[in-house]
Design a protein around this motif. Structure first.
Motif, PDB file in Angstrom:
ATOM      1  N   GLN A  94      46.117  -1.813 -36.040  1.00 52.31           N
ATOM      2  CA  GLN A  94      45.651  -3.199 -36.081  1.00 52.31           C
ATOM      3  C   GLN A  94      46.717  -4.130 -36.646  1.00 52.31           C
ATOM      4  O   GLN A  94      46.909  -5.244 -36.155  1.00 52.31           O
ATOM      5  N   MET A  95      47.427  -3.679 -37.683  1.00 55.99           N
ATOM      6  CA  MET A  95      48.474  -4.516 -38.277  1.00 55.99           C
ATOM      7  C   MET A  95      49.606  -4.764 -37.296  1.00 55.99           C
ATOM      8  O   MET A  95      50.108  -5.889 -37.188  1.00 55.99           O
ATOM      9  N   VAL A  96      50.007  -3.729 -36.572  1.00 57.36           N
ATOM     10  CA  VAL A  96      51.079  -3.899 -35.590  1.00 57.36           C
ATOM     11  C   VAL A  96      50.643  -4.878 -34.511  1.00 57.36           C
ATOM     12  O   VAL A  96      51.413  -5.758 -34.104  1.00 57.36           O
ATOM     13  N   GLY A  97      49.400  -4.769 -34.075  1.00 60.16           N
ATOM     14  CA  GLY A  97      48.884  -5.705 -33.072  1.00 60.16           C
ATOM     15  C   GLY A  97      48.878  -7.133 -33.575  1.00 60.16           C
ATOM     16  O   GLY A  97      49.260  -8.067 -32.853  1.00 60.16           O
ATOM     17  N   LYS A  98      48.484  -7.332 -34.826  1.00 53.38           N
ATOM     18  CA  LYS A  98      48.457  -8.685 -35.392  1.00 53.38           C
ATOM     19  C   LYS A  98      49.868  -9.251 -35.564  1.00 53.38           C
ATOM     20  O   LYS A  98      50.094 -10.438 -35.345  1.00 53.38           O
ATOM     21  N   VAL A  99      50.816  -8.406 -35.966  1.00 55.43           N
ATOM     22  CA  VAL A  99      52.197  -8.875 -36.112  1.00 55.43           C
ATOM     23  C   VAL A  99      52.763  -9.272 -34.753  1.00 55.43           C
ATOM     24  O   VAL A  99      53.437 -10.305 -34.622  1.00 55.43           O
ATOM     25  N   ILE A 100      52.472  -8.494 -33.726  1.00 53.33           N
ATOM     26  CA  ILE A 100      52.954  -8.833 -32.379  1.00 53.33           C
ATOM     27  C   ILE A 100      52.313 -10.123 -31.894  1.00 53.33           C
ATOM     28  O   ILE A 100      52.980 -10.983 -31.303  1.00 53.33           O
ATOM     29  N   GLN A 101      51.016 -10.307 -32.152  1.00 49.33           N
ATOM     30  CA  GLN A 101      50.351 -11.553 -31.772  1.00 49.33           C
ATOM     31  C   GLN A 101      50.954 -12.748 -32.492  1.00 49.33           C
ATOM     32  O   GLN A 101      51.171 -13.811 -31.896  1.00 49.33           O
ATOM     33  N   ALA A 102      51.236 -12.588 -33.789  1.00 50.12           N
ATOM     34  CA  ALA A 102      51.841 -13.681 -34.554  1.00 50.12           C
ATOM     35  C   ALA A 102      53.234 -14.000 -34.029  1.00 50.12           C
ATOM     36  O   ALA A 102      53.619 -15.172 -33.910  1.00 50.12           O
ATOM     37  N   TYR A 103      54.003 -12.972 -33.688  1.00 49.63           N
ATOM     38  CA  TYR A 103      55.340 -13.187 -33.129  1.00 49.63           C
ATOM     39  C   TYR A 103      55.251 -13.938 -31.799  1.00 49.63           C
ATOM     40  O   TYR A 103      56.025 -14.859 -31.549  1.00 49.63           O
ATOM     41  N   ASP A 104      54.312 -13.553 -30.953  1.00 46.85           N
ATOM     42  CA  ASP A 104      54.137 -14.238 -29.681  1.00 46.85           C
ATOM     43  C   ASP A 104      53.765 -15.700 -29.884  1.00 46.85           C
ATOM     44  O   ASP A 104      54.273 -16.587 -29.190  1.00 46.85           O
ATOM     45  N   LYS A 105      52.894 -15.972 -30.858  1.00 45.64           N
ATOM     46  CA  LYS A 105      52.508 -17.363 -31.122  1.00 45.64           C
ATOM     47  C   LYS A 105      53.674 -18.175 -31.654  1.00 45.64           C
ATOM     48  O   LYS A 105      53.840 -19.336 -31.288  1.00 45.64           O
ATOM     49  N   VAL A 106      54.496 -17.565 -32.509  1.00 42.47           N
ATOM     50  CA  VAL A 106      55.671 -18.284 -33.024  1.00 42.47           C
ATOM     51  C   VAL A 106      56.653 -18.556 -31.906  1.00 42.47           C
ATOM     52  O   VAL A 106      57.260 -19.633 -31.847  1.00 42.47           O
TER      53      VAL A 106
END
Length: 111
Positions: A94-106
């Protein structure tokens, strides 16, 4: 006759370092900041990775001990360690997924 218990609520309040010292006025804490518990973002994640690695290897090590005849470890302890490692894997995923989502949003932010 009153059905409400009589408590001294003001006397039961625990005072903390966030109190302003002035009675009746809540503290806004605008003038100072507390030091963070950890120094660095990198240290936090490296600690999480090390903890994840030990949680992941614990059931295997315990199972090896049980199979070698160690009487101090029960099979129930192994099952508990396996459940903990499964939860750790789910949290890490879940953490890896959230970090990837945050990176995509940035990356989608236009300057």
């Amino acid at each position: 006759m009153s059905f409400y218990p009589q408590y001294d609520l003001a006397g039961r309040i625990q005072h903390t370092k966030l109190d302003s010292g002035v009675y009746g006025i809540p503290s806004a804490r605008l003038d100072r900041m507390e030091k963070p518990a950890t120094q660095d973002f990198k240290q936090v994640f490296s600690g999480l990775v090390e903890n994840f690695n030990t949680e992941l290897n614990a059931p295997d090590n315990m199972l090896k001990d049980v199979m070698s005849g160690n009487k101090n470890i029960d099979i129930h302890d192994v099952m508990t360690a396996m459940a903990k490692s499964e939860i750790s894997v789910n949290i890490a995923t879940q953490m890896v997924g959230k970090v990837i989502q945050a990176y995509d949003k940035v990356m989608q932010i236009q300057v």
